[in-house]
Design an enzyme around this catalytic site. Sequence first.
Site, PDB file in Angstrom:
ATOM      1  N   LYS A 239       4.353  -6.973 -11.411  1.00  0.00           N
ATOM      2  CA  LYS A 239       3.425  -6.272 -12.307  1.00  0.00           C
ATOM      3  C   LYS A 239       4.084  -5.025 -12.895  1.00  0.00           C
ATOM      4  CE  LYS A 239       0.262  -5.742  -9.062  1.00  0.00           C
ATOM      5  NZ  LYS A 239       0.938  -6.435  -7.933  1.00  0.00           N
TER       6      LYS A 239
ATOM      7  N   ARG B 189      -8.898  -4.470  -8.083  1.00  0.00           N
ATOM      8  CA  ARG B 189      -8.346  -5.247  -6.977  1.00  0.00           C
ATOM      9  C   ARG B 189      -9.426  -5.860  -6.097  1.00  0.00           C
ATOM     10  NH1 ARG B 189      -3.210  -2.811  -6.490  1.00  0.00           N
ATOM     11  NH2 ARG B 189      -1.962  -3.395  -4.728  1.00  0.00           N
TER      12      ARG B 189
ATOM     13  N   ARG C 108      13.083  -4.609  -2.821  1.00  0.00           N
ATOM     14  CA  ARG C 108      12.829  -3.654  -3.918  1.00  0.00           C
ATOM     15  C   ARG C 108      13.325  -2.257  -3.565  1.00  0.00           C
ATOM     16  NH1 ARG C 108       6.951  -3.389  -5.942  1.00  0.00           N
ATOM     17  NH2 ARG C 108       6.629  -3.550  -3.708  1.00  0.00           N
TER      18      ARG C 108
ATOM     19  N   ARG D 175      10.130   1.648  -0.468  1.00  0.00           N
ATOM     20  CA  ARG D 175       8.764   2.069  -0.180  1.00  0.00           C
ATOM     21  C   ARG D 175       8.428   1.834   1.296  1.00  0.00           C
ATOM     22  NH1 ARG D 175       5.043  -0.516  -4.924  1.00  0.00           N
ATOM     23  NH2 ARG D 175       3.738  -1.044  -3.119  1.00  0.00           N
TER      24      ARG D 175
ATOM     25  N   ARG E 170      -0.316  -7.175   3.190  1.00  0.00           N
ATOM     26  CA  ARG E 170      -0.792  -6.934   1.814  1.00  0.00           C
ATOM     27  C   ARG E 170      -1.119  -8.255   1.120  1.00  0.00           C
ATOM     28  NH1 ARG E 170       4.206  -3.749   0.005  1.00  0.00           N
ATOM     29  NH2 ARG E 170       3.405  -3.992  -2.108  1.00  0.00           N
TER      30      ARG E 170
HETATM   31  P1  AP5 Z   1       7.426  -5.110  -9.004  1.00  0.00           P
HETATM   32  O1  AP5 Z   1       7.397  -5.222 -10.478  1.00  0.00           O
HETATM   33  O2  AP5 Z   1       7.653  -3.785  -8.398  1.00  0.00           O
HETATM   34  O3  AP5 Z   1       6.120  -5.834  -8.369  1.00  0.00           O
HETATM   35  P2  AP5 Z   1       4.594  -5.401  -8.352  1.00  0.00           P
HETATM   36  O4  AP5 Z   1       3.781  -6.587  -8.703  1.00  0.00           O
HETATM   37  O5  AP5 Z   1       4.386  -4.150  -9.131  1.00  0.00           O
HETATM   38  O6  AP5 Z   1       4.427  -5.153  -6.793  1.00  0.00           O
HETATM   39  P3  AP5 Z   1       3.718  -3.969  -5.988  1.00  0.00           P
HETATM   40  O7  AP5 Z   1       4.212  -4.081  -4.587  1.00  0.00           O
HETATM   41  O8  AP5 Z   1       3.867  -2.672  -6.685  1.00  0.00           O
HETATM   42  O9  AP5 Z   1       2.255  -4.422  -6.010  1.00  0.00           O
HETATM   43  P4  AP5 Z   1       1.135  -3.958  -5.113  1.00  0.00           P
HETATM   44  O10 AP5 Z   1      -0.014  -4.401  -5.894  1.00  0.00           O
HETATM   45  O11 AP5 Z   1       1.172  -4.441  -3.727  1.00  0.00           O
HETATM   46  O12 AP5 Z   1       1.379  -2.383  -4.920  1.00  0.00           O
HETATM   47  P5  AP5 Z   1       0.710  -1.107  -5.602  1.00  0.00           P
HETATM   48  O13 AP5 Z   1       1.748  -0.097  -5.778  1.00  0.00           O
HETATM   49  O14 AP5 Z   1      -0.095  -1.518  -6.764  1.00  0.00           O
HETATM   50  O15 AP5 Z   1       8.555  -6.165  -8.500  1.00  0.00           O
HETATM   51  C1  AP5 Z   1       8.857  -6.325  -7.126  1.00  0.00           C
HETATM   52  C2  AP5 Z   1      10.371  -6.520  -6.947  1.00  0.00           C
HETATM   53  O16 AP5 Z   1      10.759  -7.779  -7.503  1.00  0.00           O
HETATM   54  C3  AP5 Z   1      11.236  -5.469  -7.662  1.00  0.00           C
HETATM   55  O17 AP5 Z   1      12.340  -5.205  -6.872  1.00  0.00           O
HETATM   56  C4  AP5 Z   1      11.659  -6.156  -8.989  1.00  0.00           C
HETATM   57  O18 AP5 Z   1      12.911  -5.691  -9.451  1.00  0.00           O
HETATM   58  C5  AP5 Z   1      11.715  -7.627  -8.574  1.00  0.00           C
HETATM   59  N1  AP5 Z   1      11.279  -8.561  -9.626  1.00  0.00           N
HETATM   60  C6  AP5 Z   1      10.195  -8.417 -10.458  1.00  0.00           C
HETATM   61  N2  AP5 Z   1      10.063  -9.495 -11.264  1.00  0.00           N
HETATM   62  C7  AP5 Z   1      11.081 -10.347 -10.921  1.00  0.00           C
HETATM   63  C8  AP5 Z   1      11.484 -11.653 -11.394  1.00  0.00           C
HETATM   64  N3  AP5 Z   1      10.795 -12.282 -12.376  1.00  0.00           N
HETATM   65  N4  AP5 Z   1      12.567 -12.221 -10.821  1.00  0.00           N
HETATM   66  C9  AP5 Z   1      13.259 -11.591  -9.804  1.00  0.00           C
HETATM   67  N5  AP5 Z   1      12.925 -10.366  -9.339  1.00  0.00           N
HETATM   68  C10 AP5 Z   1      11.841  -9.744  -9.878  1.00  0.00           C
HETATM   69  O19 AP5 Z   1      -0.282  -0.654  -4.462  1.00  0.00           O
HETATM   70  C11 AP5 Z   1       0.198  -0.087  -3.265  1.00  0.00           C
HETATM   71  C12 AP5 Z   1      -0.958   0.278  -2.356  1.00  0.00           C
HETATM   72  O20 AP5 Z   1      -1.792   1.265  -2.994  1.00  0.00           O
HETATM   73  C13 AP5 Z   1      -1.926  -0.849  -1.995  1.00  0.00           C
HETATM   74  O21 AP5 Z   1      -1.472  -1.619  -0.902  1.00  0.00           O
HETATM   75  C14 AP5 Z   1      -3.193  -0.073  -1.674  1.00  0.00           C
HETATM   76  O22 AP5 Z   1      -3.122   0.515  -0.405  1.00  0.00           O
HETATM   77  C15 AP5 Z   1      -3.166   1.036  -2.716  1.00  0.00           C
HETATM   78  N6  AP5 Z   1      -3.843   0.641  -3.962  1.00  0.00           N
HETATM   79  C16 AP5 Z   1      -3.271   0.533  -5.202  1.00  0.00           C
HETATM   80  N7  AP5 Z   1      -4.176   0.143  -6.112  1.00  0.00           N
HETATM   81  C17 AP5 Z   1      -5.350  -0.017  -5.437  1.00  0.00           C
HETATM   82  C18 AP5 Z   1      -6.650  -0.427  -5.830  1.00  0.00           C
HETATM   83  N8  AP5 Z   1      -6.939  -0.769  -7.098  1.00  0.00           N
HETATM   84  N9  AP5 Z   1      -7.610  -0.482  -4.867  1.00  0.00           N
HETATM   85  C19 AP5 Z   1      -7.350  -0.134  -3.593  1.00  0.00           C
HETATM   86  N10 AP5 Z   1      -6.144   0.241  -3.158  1.00  0.00           N
HETATM   87  C20 AP5 Z   1      -5.146   0.311  -4.069  1.00  0.00           C
HETATM   88 MG    MG Z   2       3.831  -2.171  -8.662  1.00  0.00          MG
END
Ligand code: AP5
Ligand code: MG
Length: 214
Positions: free
Chosen positions: A13, A88, A127, A160, A171
């Site tokens: 994402k 979410r 990552r 992270r 997760r």
């Molecule tokens: P990346 O693009 O970083 O993936 P992502 O989908 O953004 O993954 P996240 O881990 O950030 O998602 P998340 O939803 O768990 O975490 P968030 O920060 O939102 O890509 C991942 C890796 O793969 C990278 O190394 C990249 O280079 C590689 N890659 C990408 N695309 C690729 C491809 N096509 N091919 C090969 N490699 C690739 O949330 C964190 C925490 O915050 C949650 O657990 C929760 O506690 C809290 N939180 C956040 N939002 C909410 C909400 N709305 N409600 C409640 N709690 C929340």
């Molecule tokens: Mg992200």
Amino acid sequence: MRLVLLGPPGAGKGTQAAYIVERFAIPHISTGDIFRKNVKEGTELGQKAKDYMDKGQLVPDEVVVAIVEDRLKEKDCSDGFLLDGFPRTVNQAEQLDSVLTKMGVEIDWVININVKKETLIQRAVGRRICRNCGATYHITFKATKKEDICDVCGGEVYQRNDDTEETVTKRIEVYIKETQPLIEYYSKKQSLITTDGEQDIHKVYKDILAALGE
Ligand code: AP5
Ligand code: MG
Ligand code: ZN
């Protein structure tokens, strides 16, 4: 353009968001990034969120919704925005709908990035993120040119806290239970686009643009 990026942890994402917001000149609103910034700065919100994040659990809906509502009212969101990692839960999606209705706007497209579990774990565990500018890398798929140094700004890259195999697995479980139902929620509203996130980064982006009619 008002967009939502939906997908499991590590689906890509944040990676796709960086390209999309540049293309459409809209702000990137990642609730995860907002929480991480607050944890780093030691704010009250950061203290509230940290425990949930480290355990791979969701921060309570009322906390997240209030932050997003305030952010959407800022001036730079008037012509569009991209929400990454929000909503979410079905409750968050319903509350987002009512916030947007009050503002007299609606979501144009929800982009769901589909990736299987084994790939998600490999992506999240490998990552690395720049401490200074937030650029995202991967030790195998998108390595920095110099080890542990950001290509963009020269900052230090780090892993992270919640990117251990154990927490990523948790997760993913939370995603399946709480977030996956949003796929049906948005497909009923006929605003859902699904992309095959197993492909390489640029191909996924190309597919997203094509689906948006670009
Ligand atoms: P990346 O693009 O970083 O993936 P992502 O989908 O953004 O993954 P996240 O881990 O950030 O998602 P998340 O939803 O768990 O975490 P968030 O920060 O939102 O890509 C991942 C890796 O793969 C990278 O190394 C990249 O280079 C590689 N890659 C990408 N695309 C690729 C491809 N096509 N091919 C090969 N490699 C690739 O949330 C964190 C925490 O915050 C949650 O657990 C929760 O506690 C809290 N939180 C956040 N939002 C909410 C909400 N709305 N409600 C409640 N709690 C929340
Ligand atoms: Mg992200
Ligand atoms: Zn950097």
